[in-house]
Design a protein around this motif. Structure first.
Motif, PDB file in Angstrom:
ATOM      1  N   UNK A   1       0.877  -1.139   0.013  1.00 56.30           N
ATOM      2  CA  UNK A   1      -0.065  -0.082   0.000  1.00 56.30           C
ATOM      3  C   UNK A   1       0.827   1.320   0.103  1.00 56.30           C
ATOM      4  N   UNK A   2       0.968   1.894  -0.916  1.00 50.58           N
ATOM      5  CA  UNK A   2       1.794   3.018  -1.272  1.00 50.58           C
ATOM      6  C   UNK A   2       0.787   4.373  -0.961  1.00 50.58           C
ATOM      7  N   UNK A   3       0.837   4.671   0.346  1.00 48.83           N
ATOM      8  CA  UNK A   3       0.080   6.257   0.569  1.00 48.83           C
ATOM      9  C   UNK A   3       1.098   7.200   1.141  1.00 48.83           C
ATOM     10  N   UNK A   4       0.587   8.235   0.889  1.00 54.30           N
ATOM     11  CA  UNK A   4       1.322   9.514   1.379  1.00 54.30           C
ATOM     12  C   UNK A   4       0.878   9.861   2.830  1.00 54.30           C
ATOM     13  N   UNK A   5       1.859  10.286   3.479  1.00 53.02           N
ATOM     14  CA  UNK A   5       1.543  10.376   4.834  1.00 53.02           C
ATOM     15  C   UNK A   5       0.693  11.817   5.068  1.00 53.02           C
ATOM     16  N   UNK A   6      -0.187  12.151   5.921  1.00 50.51           N
ATOM     17  CA  UNK A   6      -1.388  13.263   5.871  1.00 50.51           C
ATOM     18  C   UNK A   6      -1.028  13.960   7.314  1.00 50.51           C
ATOM     19  N   UNK A   7      -0.689  15.305   7.207  1.00 50.76           N
ATOM     20  CA  UNK A   7      -0.470  16.047   8.202  1.00 50.76           C
ATOM     21  C   UNK A   7      -1.501  16.746   8.695  1.00 50.76           C
ATOM     22  N   UNK A   8      -2.880  16.971   7.900  1.00 54.12           N
ATOM     23  CA  UNK A   8      -3.828  17.633   7.873  1.00 54.12           C
ATOM     24  C   UNK A   8      -5.096  17.173   8.696  1.00 54.12           C
ATOM     25  N   UNK A   9      -4.987  15.792   8.933  1.00 53.34           N
ATOM     26  CA  UNK A   9      -6.205  15.308   9.778  1.00 53.34           C
ATOM     27  C   UNK A   9      -6.835  14.142   8.923  1.00 53.34           C
ATOM     28  N   UNK A  10      -6.551  14.242   7.452  1.00 50.98           N
ATOM     29  CA  UNK A  10      -6.785  13.101   6.797  1.00 50.98           C
ATOM     30  C   UNK A  10      -6.143  11.574   7.222  1.00 50.98           C
ATOM     31  N   UNK A  11      -6.952  10.829   7.296  1.00 49.51           N
ATOM     32  CA  UNK A  11      -6.313   9.523   7.718  1.00 49.51           C
ATOM     33  C   UNK A  11      -5.814   8.928   6.275  1.00 49.51           C
ATOM     34  N   UNK A  12      -4.332   8.423   6.312  1.00 51.52           N
ATOM     35  CA  UNK A  12      -3.693   7.848   5.248  1.00 51.52           C
ATOM     36  C   UNK A  12      -4.060   6.680   5.043  1.00 51.52           C
ATOM     37  N   UNK A  13      -4.059   5.780   6.323  1.00 47.97           N
ATOM     38  CA  UNK A  13      -4.347   4.392   6.228  1.00 47.97           C
ATOM     39  C   UNK A  13      -4.946   3.737   7.434  1.00 47.97           C
ATOM     40  N   UNK A  14      -5.637   2.852   7.501  1.00 48.64           N
ATOM     41  CA  UNK A  14      -6.199   2.098   8.682  1.00 48.64           C
ATOM     42  C   UNK A  14      -6.002   0.563   8.400  1.00 48.64           C
TER      43      UNK A  14
END
Length: 174
Positions: A73-86
């Protein structure tokens, strides 16, 4: 219920073992953890073990994706409150399931990529993933495609189960 000094729920006990006796122990204890910003980080432990006694565990990732295998799972880190993964796991099997999320430039969901982990994460993009999400100028969803299980035969196959198109009058969904 038990709360921390900030008023956040950190433990919830469900169903006493003996009816009417709250001191007899509980059938299920749910633990909650939060990150430094106060965002929910986990419910119980996503890597449930048989000794936990928990039925369900989940972990949410925002700006730390170290729990994911980058190849799966190639996801970008989120610093704004969005969930990048679970990731989550239930006590009835030994499989950890996960989603990685991708957002557009105005923080709308683009895709949700699915993966499973028995020993290492394996991407199963044709299983339970969501993609092809398009929005109109008002931010309303115009298209959404979901993948899932195409049962009906003895051998399960996976592919598109929904190719949804949405129509609006103004902002009212038709």
């Amino acid at each position: 219920n038990e709360y921390n000094d900030l008023g956040q729920l950190i433990e919830k006990n469900l169903h006493s073992n003996i009816a009417g006796d709250l001191n007899s122990g509980f059938k299920q204890s749910i633990d909650y953890a939060y990150n430094i910003r106060g965002w929910l980080k986990s419910i119980n432990n996503a890597g449930l073990t048989e000794t936990d006694g928990d039925l369900f565990g989940m972990e949410l990732m925002y700006n730390d994706n170290s729990a994911f295998d980058a190849d799966a799972i190639d996801v970008d880190e989120q610093f704004n409150g969005n969930i990048s993964g679970m990731q989550w796991r239930v006590s009835t099997d030994a499989v950890t399931r996960a989603y990685g999320f991708d957002y557009d430039e105005v923080n709308r969901l683009n895709t949700a990529k699915y993966a499973e982990k028995a020993t290492t994460f394996n991407a199963n993009e044709n299983r339970y993933s969501v993609g092809n999400i398009n929005y109109d100028l008002n931010g309303n969803i115009e298209n959404l495609w979901r993948q899932g299980e195409n049962s009906g035969t003895a051998n399960f196959t996976y592919g598109y189960i929904d190719k949804l198109d949405y129509s609006y009058i103004g902002n009212t969904l038709i």
